[in-house]
Scaffold this motif. Structure first.
Motif, PDB file in Angstrom:
ATOM      1  N   HIS A  91      25.153  51.847  16.405  1.00 40.95           N
ATOM      2  CA  HIS A  91      26.079  52.775  17.180  1.00 40.95           C
ATOM      3  C   HIS A  91      27.130  53.426  16.573  1.00 40.95           C
ATOM      4  CE1 HIS A  91      27.927  53.724  20.681  1.00 40.95           C
ATOM      5  NE2 HIS A  91      29.016  53.286  20.357  1.00 40.95           N
ATOM      6  N   ARG A  92      27.811  52.675  15.692  1.00 43.94           N
ATOM      7  CA  ARG A  92      28.887  53.121  14.967  1.00 43.94           C
ATOM      8  C   ARG A  92      28.358  53.952  13.898  1.00 43.94           C
ATOM      9  NH1 ARG A  92      29.847  47.839  15.487  1.00 43.94           N
ATOM     10  NH2 ARG A  92      29.354  47.160  13.444  1.00 43.94           N
ATOM     11  N   ALA A  93      27.210  54.054  13.525  1.00 48.35           N
ATOM     12  CA  ALA A  93      26.672  54.749  12.349  1.00 48.35           C
ATOM     13  C   ALA A  93      26.320  56.268  13.052  1.00 48.35           C
ATOM     14  CB  ALA A  93      25.472  54.326  11.660  1.00 48.35           C
ATOM     15  N   TRP A  94      25.725  56.022  14.145  1.00 51.55           N
ATOM     16  CA  TRP A  94      25.268  57.542  14.736  1.00 51.55           C
ATOM     17  C   TRP A  94      26.381  58.338  15.199  1.00 51.55           C
ATOM     18  CZ3 TRP A  94      21.432  57.313  12.349  1.00 51.55           C
ATOM     19  CH2 TRP A  94      20.236  56.519  12.312  1.00 51.55           C
ATOM     20  N   LEU A  95      27.428  57.496  15.782  1.00 53.24           N
ATOM     21  CA  LEU A  95      28.715  58.580  16.294  1.00 53.24           C
ATOM     22  C   LEU A  95      29.256  59.007  14.832  1.00 53.24           C
ATOM     23  CD1 LEU A  95      30.114  55.932  18.753  1.00 53.24           C
ATOM     24  CD2 LEU A  95      28.700  57.967  19.157  1.00 53.24           C
ATOM     25  N   ALA A  96      29.272  58.266  13.870  1.00 55.12           N
ATOM     26  CA  ALA A  96      30.104  58.870  12.495  1.00 55.12           C
ATOM     27  C   ALA A  96      29.092  59.995  12.182  1.00 55.12           C
ATOM     28  CB  ALA A  96      30.276  57.696  11.741  1.00 55.12           C
ATOM     29  N   LEU A  97      27.832  60.091  12.318  1.00 52.13           N
ATOM     30  CA  LEU A  97      26.961  61.031  11.828  1.00 52.13           C
ATOM     31  C   LEU A  97      26.957  62.229  12.814  1.00 52.13           C
ATOM     32  CD1 LEU A  97      24.337  58.911  10.132  1.00 52.13           C
ATOM     33  CD2 LEU A  97      25.905  60.486   8.956  1.00 52.13           C
ATOM     34  N   GLY A  98      27.823  62.193  13.787  1.00 55.93           N
ATOM     35  CA  GLY A  98      27.675  63.289  14.715  1.00 55.93           C
ATOM     36  C   GLY A  98      26.806  63.250  15.968  1.00 55.93           C
ATOM     37  N   PHE A  99      26.121  62.041  16.249  1.00 52.91           N
ATOM     38  CA  PHE A  99      25.422  62.054  17.353  1.00 52.91           C
ATOM     39  C   PHE A  99      26.201  61.439  18.537  1.00 52.91           C
ATOM     40  CE2 PHE A  99      22.463  61.729  13.969  1.00 52.91           C
ATOM     41  CZ  PHE A  99      21.126  62.186  14.627  1.00 52.91           C
ATOM     42  N   THR A 100      25.969  61.865  19.702  1.00 51.27           N
ATOM     43  CA  THR A 100      26.418  61.332  20.945  1.00 51.27           C
ATOM     44  C   THR A 100      25.574  60.537  21.617  1.00 51.27           C
ATOM     45  OG1 THR A 100      25.729  63.263  22.325  1.00 51.27           O
ATOM     46  CG2 THR A 100      27.966  63.442  21.043  1.00 51.27           C
ATOM     47  N   ASN A 101      26.278  59.490  22.136  1.00 50.21           N
ATOM     48  CA  ASN A 101      25.324  58.295  22.930  1.00 50.21           C
ATOM     49  C   ASN A 101      25.127  59.060  24.387  1.00 50.21           C
ATOM     50  OD1 ASN A 101      26.299  55.265  24.344  1.00 50.21           O
ATOM     51  ND2 ASN A 101      24.032  56.101  23.803  1.00 50.21           N
ATOM     52  N   VAL A 102      24.064  59.319  24.671  1.00 48.48           N
ATOM     53  CA  VAL A 102      23.520  60.014  26.013  1.00 48.48           C
ATOM     54  C   VAL A 102      23.628  59.039  26.923  1.00 48.48           C
ATOM     55  CG1 VAL A 102      21.495  61.204  27.168  1.00 48.48           C
ATOM     56  CG2 VAL A 102      21.874  61.411  24.505  1.00 48.48           C
TER      57      VAL A 102
END
Length: 159
Positions: free
Chosen positions: A117-128
């Motif tokens: 979760h932390r990695a995806w947010l740091a890579l510019g993804f948003t949690n849908v």
């Protein structure tokens, strides 16, 4: 670090790397990886350091909606984490997606995988947004079938 497409001769190295990702990554059969190397190599980059596979992304461009690319498995060797490997691999998929005119990269993760979760947010993804929130993460229940709840992440690409 060299970023290069998955090739058939690198499948044994890929399998060794992905085995380190269990239980969040589940190994598939060698014939599946052969298909990925043969049919999807442009969206399945490997990170090579000193001749060793230290990171990988297994991703697919949708045939139903070619503007989307689904990232199935993302793995960086534990001894190479926090060195930009995952970022470089995701950026390579992003670059390919942009060349094709794609509009979205997306992936799913188990709701309890806080590091992902932390990695995806740091890579510019948003949690849908899903239908529930678990441990601060939006989750879609039964997303991948009954009882298979997943957090869904997306990264929009500029047209």
């Amino acid at each position: 670090m060299i970023i290069t497409p998955l090739t058939v001769d690198r499948i044994p190295d890929l399998e060794k790397l992905l085995a380190l990702g269990e239980p969040h990554i589940r190994l598939r059969g060698s014939s599946d990886y052969w298909l990925y190397a043969t049919l999807f190599a442009d969206t399945c980059p490997l990170a090579i350091v000193d001749g060793q596979v230290v990171g990988s992304v297994i991703a697919f461009r949708s045939q139903v909606d070619p503007s989307e690319i689904y990232l199935q498995d993302v793995m960086t060797h534990p001894s190479h984490r926090r060195q930009g490997v995952t970022r470089a691999l995701v950026e390579e998929v992003h670059r390919r997606a942009a060349l094709w005119g794609c509009r979205r990269l997306y992936l799913t993760s188990e709701p309890d995988n806080g590091a992902a979760h932390r990695a995806w947010l740091a890579l510019g993804f948003t949690n849908v947004p899903g239908d529930a929130v678990e441990q601060g993460v939006s989750v879609a229940h039964d997303y991948k079938g009954p009882g298979k709840h997943r957090a869904v992440y997306e990264r929009r690409l500029e047209p």
